[in-house]
Motif scaffolding. Structure first.
Motif, PDB file in Angstrom:
ATOM      1  N   VAL A 134      17.309   1.694  -2.497  1.00 25.37           N
ATOM      2  CA  VAL A 134      16.702   2.042  -1.434  1.00 25.37           C
ATOM      3  C   VAL A 134      16.171   0.830  -0.911  1.00 25.37           C
ATOM      4  CG1 VAL A 134      14.797   3.288  -0.406  1.00 25.37           C
ATOM      5  CG2 VAL A 134      16.330   4.277  -2.312  1.00 25.37           C
ATOM      6  N   LEU A 137      18.616  -1.068   0.896  1.00 22.90           N
ATOM      7  CA  LEU A 137      19.079  -0.670   2.223  1.00 22.90           C
ATOM      8  C   LEU A 137      18.161  -0.742   3.399  1.00 22.90           C
ATOM      9  CD1 LEU A 137      20.310   3.050   1.196  1.00 22.90           C
ATOM     10  CD2 LEU A 137      21.507   1.134   2.382  1.00 22.90           C
ATOM     11  N   MET A 138      16.742  -0.656   2.892  1.00 19.46           N
ATOM     12  CA  MET A 138      15.782  -1.044   3.970  1.00 19.46           C
ATOM     13  C   MET A 138      15.719  -2.336   4.754  1.00 19.46           C
ATOM     14  SD  MET A 138      12.396   1.159   3.414  1.00 19.46           S
ATOM     15  CE  MET A 138      11.765   0.748   1.800  1.00 19.46           C
ATOM     16  N   TYR A 162       9.174  -2.550  12.057  1.00 17.56           N
ATOM     17  CA  TYR A 162      10.238  -1.992  11.242  1.00 17.56           C
ATOM     18  C   TYR A 162       9.695  -2.674   9.718  1.00 17.56           C
ATOM     19  CZ  TYR A 162      13.935   0.196   8.566  1.00 17.56           C
ATOM     20  OH  TYR A 162      14.497   0.927   7.756  1.00 17.56           O
ATOM     21  N   VAL A 165       6.391  -1.102   8.463  1.00 21.00           N
ATOM     22  CA  VAL A 165       6.678   0.423   8.225  1.00 21.00           C
ATOM     23  C   VAL A 165       7.413   0.557   6.753  1.00 21.00           C
ATOM     24  CG1 VAL A 165       7.979   2.638   8.396  1.00 21.00           C
ATOM     25  CG2 VAL A 165       6.631   1.327  10.405  1.00 21.00           C
ATOM     26  N   ALA A 166       8.382  -0.379   6.570  1.00 22.16           N
ATOM     27  CA  ALA A 166       9.162  -0.449   5.145  1.00 22.16           C
ATOM     28  C   ALA A 166       8.423  -0.824   4.157  1.00 22.16           C
ATOM     29  CB  ALA A 166      10.394  -1.507   5.372  1.00 22.16           C
ATOM     30  N   ASP A 169       6.152   1.567   2.875  1.00 25.32           N
ATOM     31  CA  ASP A 169       7.022   2.660   2.186  1.00 25.32           C
ATOM     32  C   ASP A 169       7.270   2.258   0.986  1.00 25.32           C
ATOM     33  OD1 ASP A 169       7.981   5.157   2.613  1.00 25.32           O
ATOM     34  OD2 ASP A 169       9.904   4.454   2.974  1.00 25.32           O
ATOM     35  N   ILE A 172       5.420   4.206  -2.010  1.00 28.27           N
ATOM     36  CA  ILE A 172       5.838   5.550  -2.025  1.00 28.27           C
ATOM     37  C   ILE A 172       7.268   5.959  -2.516  1.00 28.27           C
ATOM     38  CG2 ILE A 172       5.538   7.667  -0.686  1.00 28.27           C
ATOM     39  CD1 ILE A 172       4.000   6.424   1.233  1.00 28.27           C
ATOM     40  N   VAL A 173       8.362   5.110  -2.236  1.00 24.70           N
ATOM     41  CA  VAL A 173       9.275   5.400  -2.501  1.00 24.70           C
ATOM     42  C   VAL A 173       9.594   5.100  -4.140  1.00 24.70           C
ATOM     43  CG1 VAL A 173      11.643   4.004  -2.677  1.00 24.70           C
ATOM     44  CG2 VAL A 173      10.334   4.472  -0.291  1.00 24.70           C
ATOM     45  N   SER A 176       7.791   8.547  -5.728  1.00 27.25           N
ATOM     46  CA  SER A 176       8.680   9.670  -5.244  1.00 27.25           C
ATOM     47  C   SER A 176      10.039   9.492  -6.317  1.00 27.25           C
ATOM     48  CB  SER A 176       9.242   9.709  -4.068  1.00 27.25           C
ATOM     49  OG  SER A 176      10.038   8.661  -3.659  1.00 27.25           O
TER      50      SER A 176
ATOM     51  N   PRO B 172      16.694   5.360   5.369  1.00 27.04           N
ATOM     52  CA  PRO B 172      16.024   4.921   4.215  1.00 27.04           C
ATOM     53  C   PRO B 172      14.357   4.890   4.131  1.00 27.04           C
ATOM     54  CG  PRO B 172      17.395   3.485   5.463  1.00 27.04           C
ATOM     55  CD  PRO B 172      17.229   4.581   6.196  1.00 27.04           C
ATOM     56  N   VAL B 173      13.809   4.878   5.143  1.00 25.17           N
ATOM     57  CA  VAL B 173      12.114   4.914   5.178  1.00 25.17           C
ATOM     58  C   VAL B 173      11.874   6.413   4.673  1.00 25.17           C
ATOM     59  CG1 VAL B 173      10.113   4.833   6.573  1.00 25.17           C
ATOM     60  CG2 VAL B 173      11.924   3.216   6.981  1.00 25.17           C
ATOM     61  N   ILE B 174      12.548   7.459   5.109  1.00 23.67           N
ATOM     62  CA  ILE B 174      12.118   8.799   4.579  1.00 23.67           C
ATOM     63  C   ILE B 174      12.681   9.289   3.425  1.00 23.67           C
ATOM     64  CG2 ILE B 174      11.482   9.533   7.156  1.00 23.67           C
ATOM     65  CD1 ILE B 174      13.913  11.304   6.868  1.00 23.67           C
ATOM     66  N   VAL B 175      13.312   8.399   2.507  1.00 22.30           N
ATOM     67  CA  VAL B 175      13.769   8.892   1.408  1.00 22.30           C
ATOM     68  C   VAL B 175      12.662   9.651   0.433  1.00 22.30           C
ATOM     69  CG1 VAL B 175      14.377   8.035  -0.999  1.00 22.30           C
ATOM     70  CG2 VAL B 175      15.573   7.308   1.068  1.00 22.30           C
ATOM     71  N   PRO B 176      11.499   9.245   0.312  1.00 25.87           N
ATOM     72  CA  PRO B 176      10.217   9.880  -0.355  1.00 25.87           C
ATOM     73  C   PRO B 176      10.236  11.553   0.241  1.00 25.87           C
ATOM     74  CG  PRO B 176       9.381   7.708   0.268  1.00 25.87           C
ATOM     75  CD  PRO B 176      10.817   7.868   1.031  1.00 25.87           C
TER      76      PRO B 176
END
Lengths: 242, 227
Positions: A134, A137-138, A162, A165-166, A169, A172-173, A176, B172-176
């Protein structure tokens, strides 16, 4: 933002940090990489159960480490750009993102190469693998975004937004994905690798060598940007004269 | 006027526009409906595989439809220099973000409200874990998804590759959010509802909090150059 072109010009015209410094860095990196190679293949002991393929581990982990460093630099550069509006910081982010994607790719390629004989499968949706994917990808998307816009303050601001924001994230990635997998029975647990002291030394050496490599690539990439901006400036001057 | 009141005005402008034309709403609705119908063909009706994939299909329908409408959220401001007018409004940029965010949120929730009964009928699901927890999960997913989506929608509105770039940036950002939404829904659909869903609700709440704040803060950088 009106001074953006001026920023570009001063940044491109500023001395590139000295030829001697660069040569020293390049020589040091080369030496460290040779040293790391020696340690990986000759110094570190052969792993009893996994055999020679375990030696991928050193470069795999060092690449992962480097990717983390690179993404931290992307974030720092982006925040600084949004705050100060200096072109230089945008270029830090761009250069680091390219290197980060490169080394995450190495992580994602060396991982399956090792996993095939050891776990008996190329790919498993293990938390760490999935998170790396992931992440990869980002930052790939970050580069796509940069490429899809013409060079302008807008492109730099969008990509900086961007990147922020990434980066926000990432934790959290990780969480999760870890929870996502832990709800299932884990088929392949992470390796209970008990490292010999020689293995630890080798790993540290590989990480140091790769960090130097990062510094070298980073400088080279920024040098390319400088040259590009300088060429743009010269072309502008020539057009004005006509 | 407080920030929220101002944001509500911006949101109301968008919603009134949508209520009058209904163009975006109907196409989005139809799209979500078609996704659910098409996915029905992928499985044996009533089979275990279909039941187990139901939460994933629901979220694919919701989020894909959501992306479609988000792509239009700012595109309509491009016409006749509306964006410039909006930016000239004597309010902080964050207010415009909040207004757009609220309008998109209302839109997304409205589409989902109409799609959900159809989904329940087609896939024959039961809300074993109670309907209210499910509602909570849907709302939390919407907040996170729409917050990031509104920011990226503003970013891509003027770009040539807008339709492709928005999903590429967003997914990709909203994967969670996707993971949490699907997992929590699956846990709530199970016959004896599993209690683990509350963890996902907490994760979603964290995501929402972080990204509403981050998107609110960085929004001005996105519109500064766009007009």
């Amino acid at each position: 933002m009106t001074t953006d072109t001026q920023h570009a010009d001063t940044w491109a015209a500023s001395p590139a940090g000295g030829r001697a410094g660069f040569t020293a860095l390049a020589a040091l990196t080369a030496a460290a990489l040779v040293g790391a190679l020696y340690m990986v293949f000759l110094y570190a002991p052969r792993e009893r159960e996994m055999g020679e393929v375990q030696r991928i581990f050193y470069f795999h982990v060092a690449s992962a480490w480097l990717a983390m460093v690179a993404f931290a630099v992307v974030f720092a550069g982006s925040i600084l750009y949004l705050w100060r509006g200096r072109l230089r910081h945008d270029r830090w982010a761009a250069a680091a993102a390219e290197i980060g994607v490169l080394f995450t790719t190495i992580v994602l390629v060396t991982g399956p190469l090792w996993a095939r004989p050891v776990w008996n499968t190329w790919w498993t949706w293990d938390p760490r693998l999935t998170s790396s994917l992931v992440l990869w990808l980002m930052y790939l998307v970050y580069l796509v975004l940069r490429g899809s816009l013409p060079e302008s303050p807008r492109m730099r601001q969008f990509s900086a937004v961007y990147a922020v924001v990434a980066f926000a994230d990432i934790p959290i990635v990780f969480f999760s994905i870890r929870w996502w997998r832990s709800m299932h029975p884990v088929v392949v647990s992470s390796q209970g690798m008990n490292l010999e002291p020689e293995m630890v030394h080798t790993l540290v050496a590989a990480c140091v060598a790769f960090t130097l490599l990062f510094a070298l690539l980073f400088r080279l990439r920024l040098g390319v940007e400088r040259a590009r901006l300088e060429a743009q400036r010269l072309r502008r001057i020539l057009l004005e004269r006509e | 006027m407080s920030i929220l009141r101002l944001a509500a005005w911006v949101a109301w402008k968008d919603l009134r526009l949508e209520l009058r034309t209904r163009q975006n709403f109907l196409t989005t609705l139809l799209f979500a409906f078609i996704i659910i119908v098409v996915f029905n063909f992928a499985f044996d009706p009533g089979s275990r595989a279909a039941r187990e994939s139901a939460p994933a299909i629901l979220w694919v329908a919701f989020l894909f439809a959501g992306i479609l409408s988000l792509a239009n959220a700012f595109a309509m401001e491009r016409e006749e220099g509306c964006m410039l007018g909006l930016l000239l409004a004597p309010v902080p940029r964050g207010v415009i973000f909040l207004g757009k965010f609220l309008a998109n949120l209302a839109f997304q929730t409205a589409v989902e409200t109409l799609i959900l009964p159809i989904f329940v009928v087609f896939f024959n699901v039961r809300f074993a874990g109670g309907f209210l927890p499910f509602l909570l999960v849907v709302l939390l997913v919407n907040v996170g998804f729409v917050a990031v989506g509104t920011l990226f929608s503003a970013m891509t509105m003027g770009l040539r590759l807008r339709e492709v770039l928005l999903p590429i940036l967003l997914f990709p950002v909203i994967v969670p959010v996707v993971i949490a939404g699907v997992k929590a829904t699956a846990l709530l659909f199970q016959a004896p509802a599993a209690p683990g869903w509350i963890h996902w609700v907490k994760l979603l709440a964290g995501f929402d909090l972080i990204f509403v704040v981050v998107c609110y803060a960085v929004f001005r950088f996105v519109v500064e150059e766009a007009a």
